[in-house]
Design a protein around this motif. Structure first.
Motif, PDB file in Angstrom:
ATOM      1  N   GLY A 143       0.831  -1.195   0.000  1.00  0.00           N
ATOM      2  CA  GLY A 143       0.000   0.000   0.000  1.00  0.00           C
ATOM      3  C   GLY A 143       0.867   1.247   0.000  1.00  0.00           C
ATOM      4  O   GLY A 143       2.101   1.167  -0.030  1.00  0.00           O
ATOM      5  N   GLY A 179       2.725   1.323  -2.968  1.00  0.00           N
ATOM      6  CA  GLY A 179       1.590   0.890  -3.761  1.00  0.00           C
ATOM      7  C   GLY A 179       1.866  -0.253  -4.711  1.00  0.00           C
ATOM      8  O   GLY A 179       1.202  -0.393  -5.739  1.00  0.00           O
ATOM      9  N   MET A 182      -1.122  -2.307  -5.440  1.00  0.00           N
ATOM     10  CA  MET A 182      -2.275  -1.572  -5.941  1.00  0.00           C
ATOM     11  C   MET A 182      -2.410  -1.697  -7.457  1.00  0.00           C
ATOM     12  O   MET A 182      -3.465  -1.417  -8.019  1.00  0.00           O
ATOM     13  CB  MET A 182      -2.176  -0.105  -5.515  1.00  0.00           C
ATOM     14  N   LYS A 186      -0.863   3.363 -10.535  1.00  0.00           N
ATOM     15  CA  LYS A 186      -0.205   3.710  -9.284  1.00  0.00           C
ATOM     16  C   LYS A 186       1.126   2.978  -9.150  1.00  0.00           C
ATOM     17  O   LYS A 186       2.146   3.582  -8.812  1.00  0.00           O
ATOM     18  CB  LYS A 186      -1.113   3.362  -8.098  1.00  0.00           C
TER      19      LYS A 186
END
Length: 207
Positions: A143, A179, A182, A186
């Motif tokens: 993240g 990230g 993700m 991103k």
């Protein structure tokens, strides 16, 4: 001759974003220092022992007073410490695991944070002894923990900044590849920014 010490902490043998970025750093560094030496440790392959009571006792025993067993207990630790003492550049690549660093990176740090070797206590408190010209830390996370409020969950960057400073490395540069889980734009933007930072840093850095 320049010396690079590279420490990789990811448990992955394939598909590690932090190791891939460390590869780019090393390749770029080698191109700039064709006569340089690289000492590379993939910590996931070393099976380093956690420090225990015997290790701590050996560490705090004066070198001239250590017995054979104590010297043997500290042999790997002393090897790592000597590498850092001779390093011009230190590269650490690590993922974020459950908001912190992998356990084998913590073990390595415990092994090289040595009183009288990498730090000492003086009248004004602890003083770091390592004098490494350039230190770079590559951190990959699933993240994005670089901005509020999620940055409160990031215990990787503040811990490494603290422990490196304690050992005398006051200005490490952190390259965040956030990230990675993700996907999509991103992930690609984060990787591209990290790559550009690495290349720009090494093109500007003078030893």
């Amino acid at each position: 001759m320049s010396n690079l010490v590279r420490i990789d902490a990811s448990a992955l043998s394939q598909g590690s974003h932090s190791k891939a970025l460390a590869d780019l750093f090393e390749q770029t560094w080698r191109a700039k220092h064709p006569q340089g030496q690289v000492k590379h440790h993939d910590l996931s392959q070393l099976n380093l022992p956690h420090i225990d009571e015997a290790f701590i006792q050996a560490m705090y025993t004066a070198e001239q007073d250590r017995d054979i067993q104590q010297h043997q207990l500290l042999e790997q630790s002393t090897h790592f410490v000597n590498e850092l003492k001779s390093a011009d550049c230190l590269l650490i690549s690590t993922p974020m695991y459950n908001f912190g660093i992998p356990s084998h990176l913590k073990t390595y740090i415990d092994m090289v944070t040595r009183v009288g070797e990498t730090f000492r206590y003086g009248e004004k408190g602890p003083e770091g002894l390592l004098k490494i010209t350039q230190t770079v830390v590559i951190v990959a996370s699933g993240g994005d923990y670089t901005q509020p409020p999620m940055d409160a969950m990031n215990f990787v960057t503040p811990y490494l900044k603290t422990v490196l400073g304690f050992n005398g490395i006051d200005s490490p540069v952190f390259i965040e590849a956030a990230g990675m889980a993700m996907g999509g734009e991103k992930q690609q933007q984060s990787l591209e920014q990290a790559k550009q930072t690495i290349q720009s840093m090494l093109s500007q850095h003078n030893e």
